[in-house]
Design a protein around this motif. Structure first.
Motif, PDB file in Angstrom:
ATOM      1  N   LEU A 189      -0.975   9.906  -3.200  1.00  0.00           N
ATOM      2  CA  LEU A 189      -1.449   8.570  -3.561  1.00  0.00           C
ATOM      3  C   LEU A 189      -2.948   8.566  -3.871  1.00  0.00           C
ATOM      4  CD1 LEU A 189       0.566   6.485  -0.949  1.00  0.00           C
ATOM      5  CD2 LEU A 189       1.025   6.700  -3.394  1.00  0.00           C
ATOM      6  N   ALA A 190      -3.700   9.371  -3.147  1.00  0.00           N
ATOM      7  CA  ALA A 190      -5.130   9.481  -3.434  1.00  0.00           C
ATOM      8  C   ALA A 190      -5.350  10.078  -4.818  1.00  0.00           C
ATOM      9  CB  ALA A 190      -5.814  10.328  -2.364  1.00  0.00           C
ATOM     10  N   ALA A 191      -4.581  11.112  -5.147  1.00  0.00           N
ATOM     11  CA  ALA A 191      -4.695  11.730  -6.465  1.00  0.00           C
ATOM     12  C   ALA A 191      -4.307  10.754  -7.572  1.00  0.00           C
ATOM     13  CB  ALA A 191      -3.823  12.983  -6.527  1.00  0.00           C
ATOM     14  N   ALA A 192      -3.386   9.838  -7.274  1.00  0.00           N
ATOM     15  CA  ALA A 192      -2.957   8.850  -8.269  1.00  0.00           C
ATOM     16  C   ALA A 192      -4.022   7.790  -8.502  1.00  0.00           C
ATOM     17  CB  ALA A 192      -1.654   8.198  -7.822  1.00  0.00           C
ATOM     18  N   GLY A 193      -4.949   7.625  -7.549  1.00  0.00           N
ATOM     19  CA  GLY A 193      -6.038   6.679  -7.753  1.00  0.00           C
ATOM     20  C   GLY A 193      -6.134   5.554  -6.753  1.00  0.00           C
ATOM     21  N   ALA A 194      -5.408   5.622  -5.640  1.00  0.00           N
ATOM     22  CA  ALA A 194      -5.487   4.568  -4.625  1.00  0.00           C
ATOM     23  C   ALA A 194      -6.870   4.562  -3.969  1.00  0.00           C
ATOM     24  CB  ALA A 194      -4.414   4.768  -3.564  1.00  0.00           C
ATOM     25  N   ASP A 195      -7.399   3.364  -3.753  1.00  0.00           N
ATOM     26  CA  ASP A 195      -8.672   3.223  -3.051  1.00  0.00           C
ATOM     27  C   ASP A 195      -8.477   3.242  -1.545  1.00  0.00           C
ATOM     28  OD1 ASP A 195     -10.513   2.712  -5.328  1.00  0.00           O
ATOM     29  OD2 ASP A 195      -9.258   0.942  -5.600  1.00  0.00           O
ATOM     30  N   LEU A 196      -7.405   2.588  -1.099  1.00  0.00           N
ATOM     31  CA  LEU A 196      -7.095   2.497   0.328  1.00  0.00           C
ATOM     32  C   LEU A 196      -5.638   2.853   0.556  1.00  0.00           C
ATOM     33  CD1 LEU A 196      -8.810  -0.889   1.324  1.00  0.00           C
ATOM     34  CD2 LEU A 196      -9.538   1.393   2.062  1.00  0.00           C
ATOM     35  N   LEU A 197      -5.362   3.490   1.676  1.00  0.00           N
ATOM     36  CA  LEU A 197      -4.001   3.811   2.070  1.00  0.00           C
ATOM     37  C   LEU A 197      -3.650   2.978   3.293  1.00  0.00           C
ATOM     38  CD1 LEU A 197      -4.238   7.711   1.759  1.00  0.00           C
ATOM     39  CD2 LEU A 197      -3.532   6.050   0.020  1.00  0.00           C
ATOM     40  N   GLY A 198      -2.610   2.165   3.170  1.00  0.00           N
ATOM     41  CA  GLY A 198      -2.186   1.299   4.259  1.00  0.00           C
ATOM     42  C   GLY A 198      -1.206   2.022   5.161  1.00  0.00           C
ATOM     43  N   THR A 199      -1.665   2.468   6.317  1.00  0.00           N
ATOM     44  CA  THR A 199      -0.844   3.308   7.200  1.00  0.00           C
ATOM     45  C   THR A 199       0.051   2.428   8.073  1.00  0.00           C
ATOM     46  OG1 THR A 199      -2.650   3.366   8.820  1.00  0.00           O
ATOM     47  CG2 THR A 199      -2.531   5.154   7.219  1.00  0.00           C
ATOM     48  N   SER A 200       1.136   1.943   7.495  1.00  0.00           N
ATOM     49  CA  SER A 200       1.974   0.954   8.173  1.00  0.00           C
ATOM     50  C   SER A 200       3.082   1.563   9.023  1.00  0.00           C
ATOM     51  CB  SER A 200       2.598   0.010   7.140  1.00  0.00           C
ATOM     52  OG  SER A 200       3.430   0.709   6.236  1.00  0.00           O
ATOM     53  N   GLY A 201       3.177   2.895   9.082  1.00  0.00           N
ATOM     54  CA  GLY A 201       4.294   3.532   9.759  1.00  0.00           C
ATOM     55  C   GLY A 201       4.253   3.522  11.268  1.00  0.00           C
ATOM     56  N   MET A 202       3.069   3.365  11.856  1.00  0.00           N
ATOM     57  CA  MET A 202       2.907   3.257  13.308  1.00  0.00           C
ATOM     58  C   MET A 202       3.262   4.539  14.064  1.00  0.00           C
ATOM     59  SD  MET A 202       1.421   0.473  13.936  1.00  0.00           S
ATOM     60  CE  MET A 202       1.573   0.411  15.717  1.00  0.00           C
ATOM     61  N   MET A 203       2.964   5.684  13.481  1.00  0.00           N
ATOM     62  CA  MET A 203       3.103   6.947  14.202  1.00  0.00           C
ATOM     63  C   MET A 203       1.820   7.245  14.980  1.00  0.00           C
ATOM     64  SD  MET A 203       6.145   8.007  13.482  1.00  0.00           S
ATOM     65  CE  MET A 203       6.852   6.398  13.077  1.00  0.00           C
ATOM     66  N   ASP A 204       1.942   7.854  16.130  1.00  0.00           N
ATOM     67  CA  ASP A 204       0.768   8.247  16.904  1.00  0.00           C
ATOM     68  C   ASP A 204      -0.005   9.327  16.146  1.00  0.00           C
ATOM     69  OD1 ASP A 204       1.508   6.534  18.931  1.00  0.00           O
ATOM     70  OD2 ASP A 204       2.533   8.085  20.088  1.00  0.00           O
ATOM     71  N   VAL A 241      -6.779  -1.766 -14.816  1.00  0.00           N
ATOM     72  CA  VAL A 241      -7.844  -2.628 -14.281  1.00  0.00           C
ATOM     73  C   VAL A 241      -9.163  -1.896 -14.068  1.00  0.00           C
ATOM     74  CG1 VAL A 241      -6.114  -4.045 -13.131  1.00  0.00           C
ATOM     75  CG2 VAL A 241      -7.290  -2.250 -11.822  1.00  0.00           C
ATOM     76  N   GLY A 242      -9.186  -0.589 -14.225  1.00  0.00           N
ATOM     77  CA  GLY A 242     -10.413   0.139 -13.932  1.00  0.00           C
ATOM     78  C   GLY A 242     -10.807  -0.059 -12.481  1.00  0.00           C
ATOM     79  N   ASN A 243     -12.044  -0.510 -12.263  1.00  0.00           N
ATOM     80  CA  ASN A 243     -12.517  -0.745 -10.905  1.00  0.00           C
ATOM     81  C   ASN A 243     -12.599  -2.230 -10.559  1.00  0.00           C
ATOM     82  OD1 ASN A 243     -12.882   2.004 -10.212  1.00  0.00           O
ATOM     83  ND2 ASN A 243     -14.786   2.046 -11.384  1.00  0.00           N
ATOM     84  N   ASP A 244     -11.870  -3.058 -11.302  1.00  0.00           N
ATOM     85  CA  ASP A 244     -11.931  -4.501 -11.076  1.00  0.00           C
ATOM     86  C   ASP A 244     -11.115  -4.960  -9.876  1.00  0.00           C
ATOM     87  OD1 ASP A 244     -13.638  -4.820 -13.203  1.00  0.00           O
ATOM     88  OD2 ASP A 244     -12.065  -5.338 -14.636  1.00  0.00           O
ATOM     89  N   LEU A 245     -10.261  -4.089  -9.342  1.00  0.00           N
ATOM     90  CA  LEU A 245      -9.492  -4.410  -8.142  1.00  0.00           C
ATOM     91  C   LEU A 245      -9.502  -3.217  -7.193  1.00  0.00           C
ATOM     92  CD1 LEU A 245      -6.258  -6.129  -9.566  1.00  0.00           C
ATOM     93  CD2 LEU A 245      -8.006  -7.228  -8.145  1.00  0.00           C
ATOM     94  N   VAL A 246      -9.494  -3.497  -5.904  1.00  0.00           N
ATOM     95  CA  VAL A 246      -9.261  -2.465  -4.900  1.00  0.00           C
ATOM     96  C   VAL A 246      -7.755  -2.273  -4.809  1.00  0.00           C
ATOM     97  CG1 VAL A 246      -9.458  -1.845  -2.467  1.00  0.00           C
ATOM     98  CG2 VAL A 246     -11.350  -3.024  -3.619  1.00  0.00           C
ATOM     99  N   LEU A 247      -7.286  -1.053  -5.060  1.00  0.00           N
ATOM    100  CA  LEU A 247      -5.863  -0.750  -5.069  1.00  0.00           C
ATOM    101  C   LEU A 247      -5.458  -0.144  -3.729  1.00  0.00           C
ATOM    102  CD1 LEU A 247      -5.508   0.826  -8.638  1.00  0.00           C
ATOM    103  CD2 LEU A 247      -5.410  -1.594  -7.965  1.00  0.00           C
ATOM    104  N   VAL A 248      -4.558  -0.828  -3.057  1.00  0.00           N
ATOM    105  CA  VAL A 248      -4.078  -0.390  -1.750  1.00  0.00           C
ATOM    106  C   VAL A 248      -2.628   0.078  -1.902  1.00  0.00           C
ATOM    107  CG1 VAL A 248      -3.809  -0.987   0.688  1.00  0.00           C
ATOM    108  CG2 VAL A 248      -5.513  -2.192  -0.720  1.00  0.00           C
ATOM    109  N   ALA A 249      -2.337   1.276  -1.453  1.00  0.00           N
ATOM    110  CA  ALA A 249      -0.979   1.812  -1.511  1.00  0.00           C
ATOM    111  C   ALA A 249      -0.379   1.819  -0.111  1.00  0.00           C
ATOM    112  CB  ALA A 249      -0.988   3.233  -2.076  1.00  0.00           C
ATOM    113  N   ASP A 250       0.818   1.279   0.028  1.00  0.00           N
ATOM    114  CA  ASP A 250       1.511   1.321   1.308  1.00  0.00           C
ATOM    115  C   ASP A 250       1.934   2.758   1.592  1.00  0.00           C
ATOM    116  OD1 ASP A 250       2.869   0.157   3.628  1.00  0.00           O
ATOM    117  OD2 ASP A 250       4.701   0.727   2.587  1.00  0.00           O
ATOM    118  N   LEU A 251       1.408   3.320   2.679  1.00  0.00           N
ATOM    119  CA  LEU A 251       1.731   4.697   3.033  1.00  0.00           C
ATOM    120  C   LEU A 251       2.726   4.666   4.195  1.00  0.00           C
ATOM    121  CD1 LEU A 251      -0.811   7.641   3.426  1.00  0.00           C
ATOM    122  CD2 LEU A 251       1.385   7.522   4.587  1.00  0.00           C
TER     123      LEU A 251
END
Length: 311
Positions: free
Chosen positions: A140-155, A94-104
Motif C-alpha cells: 500500500l505504501a508503494a501504491a501511494g498511501a499517505d497513512l495506513l489504518g491499522t484496524s486489525g487489532m493484532m498485538d 488528486v495529486g497531493n490535494d487529499l491525504v489518502l488513507v488505506a485500510d490495512l
C-alpha cells in the motif's frame, strides 16, 4: 452571541470520508442499512474525490471489496489488487490535494471474514498475521498511501508495520493506529458494505466495551511503537474513551463514527422523531468536544458542504 463565545470548532478538514470500492462493479450500488452510502466502481469513486476536495475535506479512507477471497487474504498483498489499484488511481487523480488513507486489515480479503490468519484450531494466529500486515503495508505504501489504518487489532501491529516500512525506505508513510477498537454491536451495516464473510465475532482481539484501562494501555503501546495518529472506534458511544485518549496522547486523535451509529440516526430521522441536521451537527460537535481532531464519518461530504456554506 452564541457564535462569539463558542469554544469548540468544526471545519471540513476535521472530517474524513470513508469510500468503498468493489472490484468488477459496473455501476455504483447502494448498501443495505446505510442510506445514501454506496459501493463504488473503480471509476465512479474518482468523482467523489473531486467533490471532497471541493467541499474542503482533507482526507479519505479506502476500503476495497475483492472478487476473490481465500484463507490468508492473498489479494491484500497483490501489487495489482483492488485496494492497491484504487490507491494508485486516487493518487494520480488528486495529486497531493487529499491525504489518502488505506485500510490495512485482512477482513475484506479473507474467506472467513476475520482480520488475520487462522491457526489449525480456527483461532487468530497473531504473529503470522503480523507478517501479512507488514507485507500489506509495503504494497500500500508503494501504491501511494499517505497513512495506513491499522484496524486489525493484532498485538504489536504498529511496531511490525513501522519496522517494515522503514527498512524499505517508506519512512514518510504514516500509521493511523486503531488503538482502542471495541467489539461492538454497531458494525453490522459496515459488514454489508464490505460483504464480510464473518461468522461469529471478534472478541478475542477487539476490546471489551466494559473496560477503559485496556483502551488507554493500547493507546500508550501504539504511541511507543511509532503511531502517527491514534483512533478510537466506535465514536458516539465511546466519547469517554476519546476524551481519556486525547488527555494522554501526544499525537492527533481520530474517532470513527461507525455504520451502526450512522444508521441509528438516519432511521430516527426517517421516522420523523428527530431533527436530522441538528442531531448530526450535535453528534459531530460532541466528538470534537471530547477531543478528536479527525472524525471519520459517512456524513463527511454532506456536512463539509454545509460547514462551507455556513462560513
Amino acid at each position: 452571541m452564541r457564535d462569539l463565545v463558542a469554544d469548540v470548532t468544526l471545519e471540513p478538514k476535521n472530517l474524513m470520508l470513508p469510500i468503498f470500492v468493489k472490484e468488477g462493479l459496473e455501476a455504483p450500488r447502494s448498501i443495505e442499512g446505510m442510506a445514501d452510502v454506496l459501493q463504488h466502481t473503480e471509476q465512479s469513486f474518482l468523482d467523489v474525490l473531486d467533490d471532497a476536495i471541493g467541499a474542503g475535506i482533507k482526507s479519505v479512507m479506502f476500503f476495497a471489496v475483492p472478487k476473490i477471497r481465500d484463507a490468508k487474504g492473498s489479494q491484500a498483498t497483490a501489487e495489482n489488487g483492488i485496494l492497491s489499484r484504487v490507491i494508485r488511481s486516487a493518487r494520480a487523480h488528486v495529486g497531493n490535494d487529499l491525504v489518502l488513507v488505506a485500510d490495512l486489515c485482512l477482513d475484506e480479503f479473507t474467506d472467513h471474514g476475520h482480520c488475520g490468519v487462522l491457526d489449525n484450531q480456527g483461532l487468530i494466529d497473531n504473529d503470522s498475521t503480523l507478517i501479512r500486515y507488514a507485507d500489506m503495508g509495503l504494497v500500500l505504501a508503494a501504491a501511494g498511501a499517505d497513512l495506513l489504518g491499522t484496524s486489525g487489532m493484532m498485538d504489536g501491529q504498529v511496531a511490525s508495520i513501522r519496522k517494515a516500512l522503514d527498512l524499505r525506505g517508506f519512512e514518510n508513510t504514516g500509521i493511523l493506529a486503531y488503538s482502542a477498537k471495541y467489539a461492538s454491536g454497531f458494525y453490522g451495516p459496515f459488514r454489508n458494505a464490505v460483504e464480510s464473510a464473518l461468522d461469529g465475532d471478534r472478541k478475542t482481539y477487539q476490546q471489551d466495551y466494559r473496560r477503559t484501562r485496556e483502551g488507554l494501555a493500547e493507546v500508550e503501546l501504539d504511541l511507543a511503537e511509532g503511531a502517527d495518529l491514534i483512533m478510537v472506534k466506535p465514536a458516539l458511544v465511546y466519547l469517554d474513551v476519546i476524551a481519556k485518549a486525547a488527555a494522554v496522547s501526544n499525537r492527533p486523535v481520530a474517532a470513527y463514527l461507525v455504520s451502526g451509529e450512522y444508521a441509528m440516526v438516519e432511521a430516527s430521522a426517517k421516522a420523523g422523531v428527530i431533527d436530522r441536521e441538528l442531531a448530526i451537527f450535535e453528534i459531530l460537535y460532541s466528538i470534537r468536544r471530547a477531543g478528536a481532531q479527525i472524525i471519520c464519518t459517512y456524513w463527511a461530504l454532506e456536512f463539509a458542504k454545509k460547514l462551507k456554506e455556513q462560513r
